[in-house]
Design an enzyme around this catalytic site. Structure first.
Site, PDB file in Angstrom:
ATOM      1  N   GLY A 215       0.800  -1.226   0.000  1.00  0.00           N
ATOM      2  CA  GLY A 215       0.000   0.000   0.000  1.00  0.00           C
ATOM      3  C   GLY A 215       0.831   1.273   0.000  1.00  0.00           C
TER       4      GLY A 215
ATOM      5  N   TYR B 199     -11.876   5.339  13.490  1.00  0.00           N
ATOM      6  CA  TYR B 199     -10.839   5.781  12.538  1.00  0.00           C
ATOM      7  C   TYR B 199     -10.773   7.306  12.519  1.00  0.00           C
ATOM      8  CZ  TYR B 199      -8.164   5.819   8.137  1.00  0.00           C
ATOM      9  OH  TYR B 199      -7.199   6.009   7.172  1.00  0.00           O
TER      10      TYR B 199
HETATM   11  P1  NAD Z   1      -2.733  -1.103   3.824  1.00  0.00           P
HETATM   12  O1  NAD Z   1      -3.682  -1.940   4.616  1.00  0.00           O
HETATM   13  O2  NAD Z   1      -2.504  -1.423   2.411  1.00  0.00           O
HETATM   14  O3  NAD Z   1      -1.318  -1.048   4.555  1.00  0.00           O
HETATM   15  C1  NAD Z   1      -1.227  -0.874   5.944  1.00  0.00           C
HETATM   16  C2  NAD Z   1      -0.075  -1.711   6.452  1.00  0.00           C
HETATM   17  O4  NAD Z   1       0.004  -1.522   7.877  1.00  0.00           O
HETATM   18  C3  NAD Z   1      -0.263  -3.223   6.204  1.00  0.00           C
HETATM   19  O5  NAD Z   1       0.854  -3.729   5.516  1.00  0.00           O
HETATM   20  C4  NAD Z   1      -0.402  -3.791   7.593  1.00  0.00           C
HETATM   21  O6  NAD Z   1       0.150  -5.091   7.728  1.00  0.00           O
HETATM   22  C5  NAD Z   1       0.350  -2.775   8.434  1.00  0.00           C
HETATM   23  N1  NAD Z   1      -0.031  -2.836   9.849  1.00  0.00           N
HETATM   24  C6  NAD Z   1      -1.277  -2.883  10.361  1.00  0.00           C
HETATM   25  N2  NAD Z   1      -1.212  -3.002  11.697  1.00  0.00           N
HETATM   26  C7  NAD Z   1       0.103  -3.005  12.028  1.00  0.00           C
HETATM   27  C8  NAD Z   1       0.820  -3.113  13.253  1.00  0.00           C
HETATM   28  N3  NAD Z   1       0.190  -3.243  14.433  1.00  0.00           N
HETATM   29  N4  NAD Z   1       2.174  -3.064  13.214  1.00  0.00           N
HETATM   30  C9  NAD Z   1       2.823  -2.947  12.041  1.00  0.00           C
HETATM   31  N5  NAD Z   1       2.202  -2.870  10.848  1.00  0.00           N
HETATM   32  C10 NAD Z   1       0.865  -2.905  10.853  1.00  0.00           C
HETATM   33  O7  NAD Z   1      -3.283   0.402   4.009  1.00  0.00           O
HETATM   34  P2  NAD Z   1      -2.886   1.779   3.258  1.00  0.00           P
HETATM   35  O8  NAD Z   1      -4.089   2.241   2.565  1.00  0.00           O
HETATM   36  O9  NAD Z   1      -1.597   1.644   2.547  1.00  0.00           O
HETATM   37  O10 NAD Z   1      -2.720   2.724   4.534  1.00  0.00           O
HETATM   38  C11 NAD Z   1      -1.463   3.232   4.975  1.00  0.00           C
HETATM   39  C12 NAD Z   1      -1.745   4.433   5.869  1.00  0.00           C
HETATM   40  O11 NAD Z   1      -2.394   5.439   5.093  1.00  0.00           O
HETATM   41  C13 NAD Z   1      -2.673   4.126   7.038  1.00  0.00           C
HETATM   42  O12 NAD Z   1      -2.266   4.841   8.179  1.00  0.00           O
HETATM   43  C14 NAD Z   1      -4.018   4.620   6.546  1.00  0.00           C
HETATM   44  O13 NAD Z   1      -4.884   4.951   7.596  1.00  0.00           O
HETATM   45  C15 NAD Z   1      -3.568   5.848   5.766  1.00  0.00           C
HETATM   46  N6  NAD Z   1      -4.526   6.336   4.784  1.00  0.00           N
HETATM   47  C16 NAD Z   1      -4.918   5.528   3.746  1.00  0.00           C
HETATM   48  C17 NAD Z   1      -5.825   6.042   2.827  1.00  0.00           C
HETATM   49  C18 NAD Z   1      -6.300   5.250   1.653  1.00  0.00           C
HETATM   50  O14 NAD Z   1      -7.200   5.729   0.947  1.00  0.00           O
HETATM   51  N7  NAD Z   1      -5.751   4.094   1.362  1.00  0.00           N
HETATM   52  C19 NAD Z   1      -6.320   7.342   2.964  1.00  0.00           C
HETATM   53  C20 NAD Z   1      -5.894   8.120   4.040  1.00  0.00           C
HETATM   54  C21 NAD Z   1      -4.984   7.589   4.942  1.00  0.00           C
END
Ligand code: NAD
Length: 253
Positions: free
Chosen positions: A18, A155
């Protein structure tokens, strides 16, 4: 290879896939030594192998960001592996859907542990580790740390907490004369597994209605978020601290 982060060492959490993986990749391509952590060992190792294949410098370790005891060790390991620690990206995050009427307390606590407690631990560890030599900390919040969404109360609360935790920590460093800048990053919707999983739990038309509310008419790409993270990590943002950088195609405008 570009060189905006040449010689810098970056720790990126939750970076096996991600947005985190995109941030680790962009930072490595900008010359940083990147230390990737995540719970997902296979995906993390694969990412690092791919970066090595591009001739970039990267390493991976399993880290559960919610464990206080692990933070000191991981920072020490980064320094042992690459010689310093200059950038921390607190990126790991989860979404558990549910309205304020039906979200369980257990799901609230899990969300807070990963999305807010761990950002506190990572920011505190980063300030302690970098206050002499300097560095930057980037806390990944969300547009949902700025505006509400009825389907994700925990969230929303966690990401709003990240926004103000970041400002408090940034002010402490600035006022203490530490050369440490701390900013929050607020992505809009990016089609990662986190969003796909959340959409599967939401009303069928939620994705389409969300798309219609994005002024530029499309979801974001992880690489677009990652390039903003490179900006916050680099000297190009040298006068920014305690700021919030929104990358959302105009959603919150
Ligand atoms: P994703 O689920 O693809 O990746 C998140 C990663 O965090 C995963 O690889 C997971 O294994 C890891 N993770 C979860 N819990 C964990 C823990 N306790 N210790 C270590 N690693 C852990 O999600 P993403 O969309 O890539 O999100 C990344 C960040 O961006 C997050 O903080 C999310 O809230 C934020 N975000 C995402 C979006 C979106 O639209 N995708 C929008 C705004 C913010």
């Amino acid at each position: 290879m570009a060189d905006r982060l040449a010689g810098k060492v970056a720790l990126v959490t939750g970076a096996a896939r991600g947005i985190g993986a995109a941030i680790a990749t962009e930072m490595a391509r900008e010359g940083a030594h990147v230390f990737v952590t995540d719970l997902r060992a296979d995906e993390g190792a694969n990412l690092v192998a791919g970066l090595h294949g591009e001739g970039l410098r990267a390493a991976f370790a399993v880290q559960d960001v919610t464990l206080e005891a692990g933070w000191e060790d991981i920072c020490a390991t980064v320094v042992t592996t690459f010689g310093s620690i200059d950038i921390i990206v607190n990126n790991a995050g989860i979404v558990i859907t549910g309205t304020i009427e039906d979200q369980t307390f257990s799901d609230w606590r899990k969300t807070m542990a990963v999305n807010l407690d761990a950002v506190f631990l990572g920011t505190r560890a980063g300030v302690r580790a970098m206050k002499q030599r300097g560095g930057t900390i980037i806390n990944v919040s969300s547009i949902e740390g700025i505006v509400g969404n009825p389907f994700v109360p925990a969230y929303n609360a966690s990401k709003g907490g990240v926004r103000l935790l970041t400002k408090s920590a940034a002010l402490h460093c600035a006022r203490s004369g530490y050369p440490v800048r701390i900013n929050s990053l607020h992505p809009g919707y990016v089609g990662t597994a986190l969003v796909q999983d959340a959409l599967a739990d939401l009303p069928a038309d939620f994705g389409e209605r969300t798309l219609q509310r994005i002024p530029v008419g499309r979801f974001g790409e992880a690489a677009e978020i990652a390039r903003s993270a490179v900006f916050l990590a680099s000297d190009d943002s040298s006068y920014m601290t305690g700021a919030e950088l929104v990358i959302d195609g105009g959603y919150t405008a």
